[in-house]
Design a protein around this motif. Structure first.
Motif, PDB file in Angstrom:
ATOM      1  N   PRO A 182       0.911  -1.198  -0.086  1.00 39.42           N
ATOM      2  CA  PRO A 182      -0.074  -0.129   0.001  1.00 39.42           C
ATOM      3  C   PRO A 182       0.911   1.139   0.029  1.00 39.42           C
ATOM      4  O   PRO A 182       1.957   1.421   0.606  1.00 39.42           O
ATOM      5  CB  PRO A 182      -0.738  -0.069   1.289  1.00 39.42           C
ATOM      6  N   VAL A 183       0.308   2.537  -0.619  1.00 36.49           N
ATOM      7  CA  VAL A 183       0.922   3.386  -0.912  1.00 36.49           C
ATOM      8  C   VAL A 183       0.224   4.776  -0.141  1.00 36.49           C
ATOM      9  O   VAL A 183      -0.847   5.004  -0.506  1.00 36.49           O
ATOM     10  CB  VAL A 183       1.415   3.937  -2.118  1.00 36.49           C
ATOM     11  N   LEU A 184       0.623   5.623   0.601  1.00 32.31           N
ATOM     12  CA  LEU A 184       0.316   6.981   0.966  1.00 32.31           C
ATOM     13  C   LEU A 184       0.989   7.980   0.517  1.00 32.31           C
ATOM     14  O   LEU A 184       2.273   8.307   0.624  1.00 32.31           O
ATOM     15  CB  LEU A 184       0.271   6.854   2.780  1.00 32.31           C
ATOM     16  N   ILE A 185       0.436   8.760  -0.309  1.00 32.46           N
ATOM     17  CA  ILE A 185       1.108  10.045  -1.077  1.00 32.46           C
ATOM     18  C   ILE A 185       0.655  11.015  -0.252  1.00 32.46           C
ATOM     19  O   ILE A 185      -0.587  11.629   0.004  1.00 32.46           O
ATOM     20  CB  ILE A 185       0.202  10.138  -2.441  1.00 32.46           C
ATOM     21  N   LEU A 186       1.784  11.612   0.610  1.00 30.67           N
ATOM     22  CA  LEU A 186       1.491  12.546   1.512  1.00 30.67           C
ATOM     23  C   LEU A 186       2.482  13.849   1.005  1.00 30.67           C
ATOM     24  O   LEU A 186       3.460  13.796   1.043  1.00 30.67           O
ATOM     25  CB  LEU A 186       1.920  12.139   2.479  1.00 30.67           C
ATOM     26  N   ASN A 187       1.410  14.810   0.882  1.00 32.97           N
ATOM     27  CA  ASN A 187       2.119  16.008   0.104  1.00 32.97           C
ATOM     28  C   ASN A 187       1.836  17.242   0.925  1.00 32.97           C
ATOM     29  O   ASN A 187       0.613  17.341   1.638  1.00 32.97           O
ATOM     30  CB  ASN A 187       1.515  16.225  -1.306  1.00 32.97           C
ATOM     31  N   THR A 192       3.000  22.720  -5.066  1.00 33.62           N
ATOM     32  CA  THR A 192       2.259  22.557  -6.347  1.00 33.62           C
ATOM     33  C   THR A 192       3.058  21.910  -7.296  1.00 33.62           C
ATOM     34  O   THR A 192       2.684  21.015  -8.220  1.00 33.62           O
ATOM     35  CB  THR A 192       2.060  23.950  -6.852  1.00 33.62           C
ATOM     36  N   VAL A 193       4.380  21.844  -7.334  1.00 36.09           N
ATOM     37  CA  VAL A 193       5.486  21.391  -8.183  1.00 36.09           C
ATOM     38  C   VAL A 193       5.465  19.781  -7.865  1.00 36.09           C
ATOM     39  O   VAL A 193       5.087  19.051  -8.900  1.00 36.09           O
ATOM     40  CB  VAL A 193       6.691  21.900  -8.000  1.00 36.09           C
ATOM     41  N   PHE A 194       5.655  19.508  -6.758  1.00 38.96           N
ATOM     42  CA  PHE A 194       5.906  18.110  -6.231  1.00 38.96           C
ATOM     43  C   PHE A 194       4.853  17.225  -6.022  1.00 38.96           C
ATOM     44  O   PHE A 194       4.751  16.123  -5.980  1.00 38.96           O
ATOM     45  CB  PHE A 194       6.995  17.830  -5.215  1.00 38.96           C
ATOM     46  N   ARG A 195       3.615  17.859  -6.073  1.00 38.80           N
ATOM     47  CA  ARG A 195       2.322  17.146  -6.216  1.00 38.80           C
ATOM     48  C   ARG A 195       1.680  17.246  -7.674  1.00 38.80           C
ATOM     49  O   ARG A 195       0.616  16.844  -7.551  1.00 38.80           O
ATOM     50  CB  ARG A 195       1.482  17.659  -4.818  1.00 38.80           C
ATOM     51  N   SER A 196       2.259  17.667  -8.520  1.00 43.32           N
ATOM     52  CA  SER A 196       1.902  17.956  -9.676  1.00 43.32           C
ATOM     53  C   SER A 196       1.293  16.576 -10.540  1.00 43.32           C
ATOM     54  O   SER A 196       0.269  16.896 -11.131  1.00 43.32           O
ATOM     55  CB  SER A 196       2.670  18.661 -10.636  1.00 43.32           C
ATOM     56  N   GLY A 197       1.768  15.365 -10.233  1.00 42.30           N
ATOM     57  CA  GLY A 197       1.379  14.297 -10.868  1.00 42.30           C
ATOM     58  C   GLY A 197       0.721  13.302  -9.561  1.00 42.30           C
ATOM     59  O   GLY A 197       0.548  12.042 -10.061  1.00 42.30           O
ATOM     60  N   GLU A 198       0.546  13.759  -8.564  1.00 40.38           N
ATOM     61  CA  GLU A 198      -0.210  12.823  -7.380  1.00 40.38           C
ATOM     62  C   GLU A 198      -1.298  12.259  -8.091  1.00 40.38           C
ATOM     63  O   GLU A 198      -1.622  10.976  -7.752  1.00 40.38           O
ATOM     64  CB  GLU A 198      -0.561  13.915  -6.350  1.00 40.38           C
ATOM     65  N   ARG A 199      -2.227  12.788  -8.992  1.00 41.81           N
ATOM     66  CA  ARG A 199      -3.481  11.974  -9.224  1.00 41.81           C
ATOM     67  C   ARG A 199      -3.076  10.933 -10.401  1.00 41.81           C
ATOM     68  O   ARG A 199      -3.744   9.820 -10.135  1.00 41.81           O
ATOM     69  CB  ARG A 199      -4.581  12.738  -9.905  1.00 41.81           C
ATOM     70  N   ILE A 210      -4.345   9.516  -1.273  1.00 40.75           N
ATOM     71  CA  ILE A 210      -3.609  10.800  -1.114  1.00 40.75           C
ATOM     72  C   ILE A 210      -4.034  11.407   0.231  1.00 40.75           C
ATOM     73  O   ILE A 210      -5.378  11.371   0.521  1.00 40.75           O
ATOM     74  CB  ILE A 210      -3.884  11.701  -2.335  1.00 40.75           C
ATOM     75  N   GLU A 211      -3.143  12.034   0.808  1.00 44.44           N
ATOM     76  CA  GLU A 211      -3.344  13.067   2.208  1.00 44.44           C
ATOM     77  C   GLU A 211      -2.328  14.294   1.924  1.00 44.44           C
ATOM     78  O   GLU A 211      -1.477  14.065   1.638  1.00 44.44           O
ATOM     79  CB  GLU A 211      -2.942  12.111   3.203  1.00 44.44           C
ATOM     80  N   LEU A 212      -3.238  15.431   2.156  1.00 45.88           N
ATOM     81  CA  LEU A 212      -2.261  16.633   2.082  1.00 45.88           C
ATOM     82  C   LEU A 212      -2.402  17.099   3.631  1.00 45.88           C
ATOM     83  O   LEU A 212      -3.341  17.101   4.414  1.00 45.88           O
ATOM     84  CB  LEU A 212      -3.335  17.647   1.381  1.00 45.88           C
ATOM     85  N   ILE A 213      -0.945  17.689   4.078  1.00 43.05           N
ATOM     86  CA  ILE A 213      -0.773  18.640   5.036  1.00 43.05           C
ATOM     87  C   ILE A 213      -1.592  19.876   4.605  1.00 43.05           C
ATOM     88  O   ILE A 213      -0.768  20.652   3.848  1.00 43.05           O
ATOM     89  CB  ILE A 213       0.594  18.264   5.394  1.00 43.05           C
ATOM     90  N   ALA A 229       3.871  13.412  11.457  1.00 41.73           N
ATOM     91  CA  ALA A 229       4.053  12.341  12.144  1.00 41.73           C
ATOM     92  C   ALA A 229       2.592  11.805  12.229  1.00 41.73           C
ATOM     93  O   ALA A 229       2.570  10.296  12.561  1.00 41.73           O
ATOM     94  CB  ALA A 229       4.543  12.604  13.508  1.00 41.73           C
ATOM     95  N   ASP A 230       1.619  12.260  12.611  1.00 43.25           N
ATOM     96  CA  ASP A 230       0.354  11.744  12.775  1.00 43.25           C
ATOM     97  C   ASP A 230      -0.266  10.958  11.404  1.00 43.25           C
ATOM     98  O   ASP A 230      -0.732   9.756  11.607  1.00 43.25           O
ATOM     99  CB  ASP A 230      -0.732  12.826  12.925  1.00 43.25           C
ATOM    100  N   ALA A 231       0.277  11.515  10.395  1.00 39.03           N
ATOM    101  CA  ALA A 231      -0.194  10.739   9.144  1.00 39.03           C
ATOM    102  C   ALA A 231       0.549   9.547   8.905  1.00 39.03           C
ATOM    103  O   ALA A 231       0.256   8.413   8.686  1.00 39.03           O
ATOM    104  CB  ALA A 231       0.136  11.875   8.014  1.00 39.03           C
ATOM    105  N   VAL A 232       1.788   9.553   9.272  1.00 39.65           N
ATOM    106  CA  VAL A 232       2.659   8.347   9.210  1.00 39.65           C
ATOM    107  C   VAL A 232       2.228   7.190  10.300  1.00 39.65           C
ATOM    108  O   VAL A 232       1.981   6.065   9.962  1.00 39.65           O
ATOM    109  CB  VAL A 232       4.369   8.684   9.483  1.00 39.65           C
ATOM    110  N   ARG A 233       1.829   7.843  11.506  1.00 40.30           N
ATOM    111  CA  ARG A 233       1.218   6.787  12.505  1.00 40.30           C
ATOM    112  C   ARG A 233       0.237   6.317  11.875  1.00 40.30           C
ATOM    113  O   ARG A 233      -0.208   4.706  12.216  1.00 40.30           O
ATOM    114  CB  ARG A 233       1.080   7.710  13.927  1.00 40.30           C
TER     115      ARG A 233
END
Length: 240
Positions: A182-187, A192-199, A210-213, A229-233
């Motif tokens: 499983p993968v969590l895409i955490l941005n 805007t640059v490094f989440r440009s391809g998240e979809r 996907i989860e955004l801070i 840290a909470d998202a990773v937890r």
């Protein structure tokens, strides 16, 4: 599910940084999880080692083995995220879950042009000047408890051309098809640059989300250490 059932967690730092990048997350999670942060080749305590993705994946694999708890959750930021994608492809049996932070943009095509230019420019600027700029920026933006470990470890400007030279042109959303876990895409919301391809990265993997801070930028783990840290937890407990 409890933290005792969760996998160990390995943190992999971003461009020019070191294991010190993760000091806030290690402090937040170490009481409940087995955690470790690595220095990639050419960075931190491995500053004298030449960069290669092969060496990077071997370092991550050794860190997983050192925690002696089976497959691990690997958290990779930026350069460390792309290195973690390579690790996921090469060592699927060692991976329980993958967190891609600031690493869901294609490194192929026109997107890579300014980064190739920057990688070529960095060696022309004295490292002492780059260090002063970085220290001032981090101290202006963040509290000492967040960035002091990063500043003390120094920066791997000398490694940047080789590291990005190997990563650029190599990764896009298709890399997700080689990730069995499983993968969590955490941005950061504002990265805007490094989440440009998240979809695209999301669609390429059947067990990704996907989860955004909120309000965070590329260094989301500095902008909001607790939320990161909470998202990773939570993800570690999901993949337990």
């Amino acid at each position: 599910m409890t933290a005792a059932d969760a996998p160990p967690i390995i943190f992999v730092h971003g461009t020019r940084l070191s294991a010190g990048q993760w000091s806030p997350q290690l402090a937040a999670l170490q009481e409940d999880f087995r955690v470790a942060a690595v220095d990639l080749p050419g960075h931190g305590a491995r500053s004298a080692e030449p960069w290669s993705l092969n060496a990077a994946t071997e370092i991550i694999a050794s860190a997983v083995e050192s925690l002696d708890r089976g497959p691990a959750l690997v958290v990779g930021h930026s350069l460390g995220g792309y290195a973690s994608l390579e690790f996921a492809r090469r060592c699927p049996e060692q991976l329980r879950g993958l967190v891609l932070a600031g690493a869901s943009a294609s490194t192929r095509g026109p997107w890579a042009i300014p980064y190739r230019w920057a990688a070529g420019l960095v060696p022309r600027i004295p490292a002492a000047r780059l260090t002063r700029w970085n220290d001032r920026l981090l101290r202006r933006l963040y509290s000492p408890e967040v960035v002091d470990a990063t500043i003390r470890a120094g920066y791997a400007f000398h490694t940047l051309p080789d590291a990005w030279g190997e990563v650029l042109g190599r990764f896009d959303a298709d890399a997700m098809r080689h990730v069995a876990a499983p993968v969590l895409i955490l941005n950061g919301e504002k990265d805007t640059v490094f989440r440009s391809g998240e979809r695209d990265f999301l669609r390429a993997h059947p067990r990704a989300r996907i989860e955004l801070i909120p309000r965070a930028r590329h260094l989301a783990n500095f902008d909001d250490p607790e939320a990161f840290a909470d998202a990773v937890r939570r993800f570690a407990l999901e993949v337990a």
